[in-house]
Design a protein around this motif. Structure first.
Motif, PDB file in Angstrom:
ATOM      1  N   GLN A  10     -22.311 -10.571 -11.743  1.00  0.00           N
ATOM      2  CA  GLN A  10     -22.687  -9.678 -12.838  1.00  0.00           C
ATOM      3  C   GLN A  10     -24.195  -9.474 -12.886  1.00  0.00           C
ATOM      4  OE1 GLN A  10     -20.609  -7.898 -15.147  1.00  0.00           O
ATOM      5  NE2 GLN A  10     -22.604  -6.900 -15.260  1.00  0.00           N
ATOM      6  N   GLU A  11     -24.953 -10.554 -12.692  1.00  0.00           N
ATOM      7  CA  GLU A  11     -26.411 -10.427 -12.677  1.00  0.00           C
ATOM      8  C   GLU A  11     -26.863  -9.576 -11.496  1.00  0.00           C
ATOM      9  OE1 GLU A  11     -27.888 -14.571 -14.763  1.00  0.00           O
ATOM     10  OE2 GLU A  11     -26.988 -14.669 -12.771  1.00  0.00           O
ATOM     11  N   ALA A  12     -26.185  -9.743 -10.362  1.00  0.00           N
ATOM     12  CA  ALA A  12     -26.504  -8.914  -9.197  1.00  0.00           C
ATOM     13  C   ALA A  12     -26.227  -7.443  -9.506  1.00  0.00           C
ATOM     14  CB  ALA A  12     -25.682  -9.363  -7.990  1.00  0.00           C
ATOM     15  N   LEU A  13     -25.091  -7.183 -10.149  1.00  0.00           N
ATOM     16  CA  LEU A  13     -24.735  -5.802 -10.491  1.00  0.00           C
ATOM     17  C   LEU A  13     -25.760  -5.196 -11.447  1.00  0.00           C
ATOM     18  CD1 LEU A  13     -22.701  -3.476 -10.280  1.00  0.00           C
ATOM     19  CD2 LEU A  13     -21.435  -4.524 -12.176  1.00  0.00           C
ATOM     20  N   LEU A  15     -28.925  -5.942 -11.705  1.00  0.00           N
ATOM     21  CA  LEU A  15     -30.152  -5.665 -10.955  1.00  0.00           C
ATOM     22  C   LEU A  15     -29.998  -4.421 -10.086  1.00  0.00           C
ATOM     23  CD1 LEU A  15     -31.108  -9.291  -9.848  1.00  0.00           C
ATOM     24  CD2 LEU A  15     -32.388  -7.855 -11.444  1.00  0.00           C
ATOM     25  N   ILE A  16     -28.826  -4.270  -9.473  1.00  0.00           N
ATOM     26  CA  ILE A  16     -28.575  -3.102  -8.621  1.00  0.00           C
ATOM     27  C   ILE A  16     -28.601  -1.826  -9.454  1.00  0.00           C
ATOM     28  CG2 ILE A  16     -26.844  -1.933  -7.204  1.00  0.00           C
ATOM     29  CD1 ILE A  16     -25.922  -4.772  -6.316  1.00  0.00           C
ATOM     30  N   GLN A  17     -27.914  -1.851 -10.591  1.00  0.00           N
ATOM     31  CA  GLN A  17     -27.831  -0.648 -11.422  1.00  0.00           C
ATOM     32  C   GLN A  17     -29.178  -0.281 -12.029  1.00  0.00           C
ATOM     33  OE1 GLN A  17     -23.214  -0.451 -12.858  1.00  0.00           O
ATOM     34  NE2 GLN A  17     -24.553  -1.729 -14.084  1.00  0.00           N
ATOM     35  N   ALA A  18     -30.015  -1.294 -12.258  1.00  0.00           N
ATOM     36  CA  ALA A  18     -31.354  -1.028 -12.788  1.00  0.00           C
ATOM     37  C   ALA A  18     -32.346  -0.720 -11.673  1.00  0.00           C
ATOM     38  CB  ALA A  18     -31.841  -2.228 -13.599  1.00  0.00           C
ATOM     39  N   ASP A  19     -31.871  -0.791 -10.413  1.00  0.00           N
ATOM     40  CA  ASP A  19     -32.723  -0.550  -9.242  1.00  0.00           C
ATOM     41  C   ASP A  19     -33.958  -1.439  -9.299  1.00  0.00           C
ATOM     42  OD1 ASP A  19     -33.072   0.702  -6.791  1.00  0.00           O
ATOM     43  OD2 ASP A  19     -34.343   2.277  -7.611  1.00  0.00           O
ATOM     44  N   THR A  20     -33.689  -2.727  -9.581  1.00  0.00           N
ATOM     45  CA  THR A  20     -34.754  -3.704  -9.791  1.00  0.00           C
ATOM     46  C   THR A  20     -34.837  -4.675  -8.619  1.00  0.00           C
ATOM     47  OG1 THR A  20     -34.466  -3.603 -12.196  1.00  0.00           O
ATOM     48  CG2 THR A  20     -35.551  -5.557 -11.316  1.00  0.00           C
ATOM     49  N   PRO A  21     -36.039  -4.944  -8.079  1.00  0.00           N
ATOM     50  CA  PRO A  21     -36.183  -5.933  -7.012  1.00  0.00           C
ATOM     51  C   PRO A  21     -35.637  -7.287  -7.456  1.00  0.00           C
ATOM     52  CG  PRO A  21     -38.197  -4.669  -7.273  1.00  0.00           C
ATOM     53  CD  PRO A  21     -37.310  -4.318  -8.445  1.00  0.00           C
ATOM     54  N   ALA A  34     -20.730  -0.534  -5.683  1.00  0.00           N
ATOM     55  CA  ALA A  34     -19.285  -0.516  -5.465  1.00  0.00           C
ATOM     56  C   ALA A  34     -18.806  -1.810  -4.810  1.00  0.00           C
ATOM     57  CB  ALA A  34     -18.904   0.684  -4.602  1.00  0.00           C
ATOM     58  N   ALA A  35     -19.602  -2.346  -3.886  1.00  0.00           N
ATOM     59  CA  ALA A  35     -19.212  -3.580  -3.196  1.00  0.00           C
ATOM     60  C   ALA A  35     -19.059  -4.732  -4.182  1.00  0.00           C
ATOM     61  CB  ALA A  35     -20.248  -3.932  -2.131  1.00  0.00           C
ATOM     62  N   VAL A  36     -19.958  -4.801  -5.160  1.00  0.00           N
ATOM     63  CA  VAL A  36     -19.870  -5.868  -6.162  1.00  0.00           C
ATOM     64  C   VAL A  36     -18.695  -5.620  -7.103  1.00  0.00           C
ATOM     65  CG1 VAL A  36     -21.044  -7.016  -8.071  1.00  0.00           C
ATOM     66  CG2 VAL A  36     -22.340  -6.353  -6.038  1.00  0.00           C
ATOM     67  N   SER A 135     -31.269  -5.911 -18.751  1.00  0.00           N
ATOM     68  CA  SER A 135     -31.783  -6.350 -17.454  1.00  0.00           C
ATOM     69  C   SER A 135     -33.301  -6.215 -17.376  1.00  0.00           C
ATOM     70  CB  SER A 135     -31.123  -5.555 -16.323  1.00  0.00           C
ATOM     71  OG  SER A 135     -31.608  -5.979 -15.066  1.00  0.00           O
ATOM     72  N   SER A 136     -33.812  -4.983 -17.405  1.00  0.00           N
ATOM     73  CA  SER A 136     -35.245  -4.756 -17.167  1.00  0.00           C
ATOM     74  C   SER A 136     -36.140  -5.430 -18.208  1.00  0.00           C
ATOM     75  CB  SER A 136     -35.532  -3.251 -17.130  1.00  0.00           C
ATOM     76  OG  SER A 136     -34.781  -2.619 -16.124  1.00  0.00           O
TER      77      SER A 136
END
Length: 200
Positions: A10-13, A15-21, A34-36, A135-136
């Motif tokens: 969920q944390e990975a998702l 970060l991905i959706q926020a386009d955050t390093p 989609a993979a997550v 997230s951000s």
């Protein structure tokens, strides 16, 4: 299943959706997201749950997951290719996260994010709308050891001066959203509005 030194799916998702390093994939965001999300659909006894927050996003877990999954071979070439792509993308995500210090939430931040999600459901907002806040902004504040009630316009203004454009836009959106939500939050103090901060 998940210990405190690991990022969850969920944390990975988030970060991905926020386009955050370290999970800023730019134009490739959709396929990694989609993979997550597909992890929710996997039925592998003893390993999987529909709650992404309970799934560790580590290389060891991803490799073990596909070792178990591959005991049931793909039925078609298309399915085989799709599975291989998902494994590759999940390993990329896990590899980027490993070695990145995890920033854990305090009880106040966890409570605020959970309440924000509940309110979003009540008001018909998509969960993606909350990403700038959950997230951000949250990650920046926790990294500075700030609780929700510690946030100030000065802190946000200083942050906006040193962040890139995309991150600035996300933080501004988070601040505006937080201002809208304060009246619903059961916090000990009432912070001043921070959403109308402008850059110098």
């Amino acid at each position: 299943m998940l210990d405190q030194s690991q990022y969850s799916a969920q944390e990975a998702l988030d970060l991905i959706q926020a386009d955050t390093p370290p999970l800023a994939f730019g134009k490739g965001t959709a396929v990694y997201r989609a993979a997550v999300k597909k992890l929710r659909q996997l039925d592998i006894p003893g390993m999987m749950t529909s709650d992404l927050a309970g799934i560790p996003m580590t290389l060891a877990f991803v490799d073990l997951l596909f070792e178990r999954w591959d005991r049931t071979p793909p039925r078609t070439t298309k399915e085989k290719e799709s599975r291989a792509q998902q494994k590759s993308r999940l390993r990329t995500i896990a590899r980027r996260l490993e070695g990145t210090p995890i920033v854990h939430m305090s009880e106040d931040w966890a409570g605020l994010c959970e309440l924000a999600r509940k309110l979003a459901q009540q008001h018909g907002w998509s969960e993606q709308t909350l990403i700038p806040l959950t997230s951000s902004l949250r990650a920046e504040a926790v990294a500075d050891r700030l609780e929700p009630t510690d946030l100030s316009r000065d802190w946000l203004a200083n942050l906006l001066r040193v962040r890139g454009r995309k991150r600035r836009d996300s933080l501004k959106a988070a601040a505006r959203l937080l201002d809208e939500l304060w009246c619903w939050m059961s916090l000990r103090t009432d912070p001043a509005a921070i959403g109308n901060v402008t850059e110098n």
